[in-house]
Design an enzyme around this catalytic site. Structure first.
Site, short mmCIF file in Angstrom:
data_model
loop_
_atom_site.label_atom_id
_atom_site.label_comp_id
_atom_site.label_asym_id
_atom_site.label_seq_id
_atom_site.Cartn_x
_atom_site.Cartn_y
_atom_site.Cartn_z
N CYS A 1 40.09 14.87 -83.09
CA CYS A 1 41.08 16.44 -83.33
C CYS A 1 42.53 16.61 -83.04
O CYS A 1 42.87 15.99 -83.78
CB CYS A 1 40.42 18.21 -82.83
SG CYS A 1 41.08 19.10 -84.13
N HIS B 1 34.45 17.69 -83.63
CA HIS B 1 34.43 17.41 -82.26
C HIS B 1 32.91 17.08 -81.75
O HIS B 1 32.47 17.91 -81.39
CB HIS B 1 34.57 18.94 -81.70
CG HIS B 1 36.08 19.98 -81.71
ND1 HIS B 1 36.34 19.48 -80.46
CD2 HIS B 1 36.22 19.78 -82.47
CE1 HIS B 1 38.19 20.06 -81.08
NE2 HIS B 1 38.30 19.96 -82.11
N GLU C 1 31.93 16.40 -79.04
CA GLU C 1 31.84 16.69 -77.52
C GLU C 1 31.17 17.86 -77.60
O GLU C 1 30.77 19.07 -76.63
CB GLU C 1 32.51 17.05 -76.36
CG GLU C 1 34.00 17.87 -77.07
CD GLU C 1 34.60 17.96 -77.80
OE1 GLU C 1 34.25 16.88 -78.73
OE2 GLU C 1 35.57 18.44 -78.57
N1 GLN Z 1 44.98 22.36 -85.31
C1 GLN Z 1 44.92 22.10 -84.07
C2 GLN Z 1 46.75 20.79 -84.06
O1 GLN Z 1 46.60 20.21 -84.83
C3 GLN Z 1 43.66 20.90 -83.76
C4 GLN Z 1 42.55 21.93 -83.20
C5 GLN Z 1 41.64 21.06 -82.91
O2 GLN Z 1 41.57 19.72 -81.89
N2 GLN Z 1 40.31 21.99 -82.41
O3 GLN Z 1 46.70 20.27 -83.12
#
Ligand code: GLN
Length: 205
Positions: A86, A183, A185
């Site tokens: 992410c 994610h 995890e």
């Molecule tokens: N929206 C966040 C970003 O761009 C990422 C969100 C996440 O890691 N769950 O940094």
């Protein structure tokens, strides 16, 4: 010597990744240890690194300030496997825009020649779960948890697209570099972490 896998602990989902990696290593019965790392010295001792989800602007800026960004770049460019989750995947990119704000002036690690859109599926309340398949790495029907997730709109030819959701690219791989919008995890399914543990192990041989 046992394989050392680090989790970058500047900000974000650190504890959950520790649990998933520890469980994966136990299931695989591997000689590997998990380390929470932050400083350049700690990172330089690792054989593999997970960059967790969180806030990519914060992780990127603080990694620049504490000098860890330089070491991460050196290690990944010389072949250390990295899993960017992410916000961690945002940091792997060469280019990131935000769906609402547009061009972001944020420090990126620039490992992958991709166009990435932050918060591509909407805000926190538009978080969702969906089944994802990454058939080329033997993972199918995976439980994907998307939280303010980024997506990739285009990649250079040398990058393998592992998964798409709603036509958007949500998982990629280039050599030892892996990125997921979702994610791993936050599910009980250890498939992605196990795949990464094996990748780190193989890269040491
Ligand atoms: N929206 C966040 C970003 O761009 C990422 C969100 C996440 O890691 N769950 O940094």
């Amino acid at each position: 010597m046992s394989t050392k896998i680090g989790i970058l602990a500047i900000q974000g989902d650190v504890a959950e990744n520790v649990s998933s990696l520890v469980a994966s290593i136990a299931d695989l019965n591997q000689d590997a240890t998990v380390h929470v790392v932050k400083t350049p010295e700690e990172i330089s001792a690792m054989d593999g690194l997970v960059i967790p989800g969180g806030e990519s602007t914060t992780i990127g800026q603080l990694s620049l300030v504490n000098g860890s960004q330089k070491v991460i770049k050196q290690k990944v460019e010389s072949g250390m496997p990295v899993l960017g989750i992410c916000a961690g995947m945002v940091l792997l990119a060469s280019n990131a825009t935000d769906r609402v704000v547009g061009k972001m002036d944020q420090p990126l690690f620039d490992f992958l020649d991709i166009e990435l859109e932050r918060n591509s599926f909407g805000r926190q309340r538009e978080s969702f779960e969906a089944k994802i398949s990454m058939d080329s790495i033997g993972i199918s029907n995976y439980h994907g948890v998307f939280i303010r997730a980024p997506a990739i709109s285009s990649t250079s030819d040398d990058i393998e697209v592992l998964a798409r959701f709603n036509e958007k690219i949500v998982a990629i791989k280039k050599g030892n570099i892996i990125g997921t919008s979702f994610h791993p995890e936050l599910t009980d399914d250890l498939a992605v972490h196990k795949y990464f543990v094996n990748l780190v192990k193989e890269s040491k041989n």
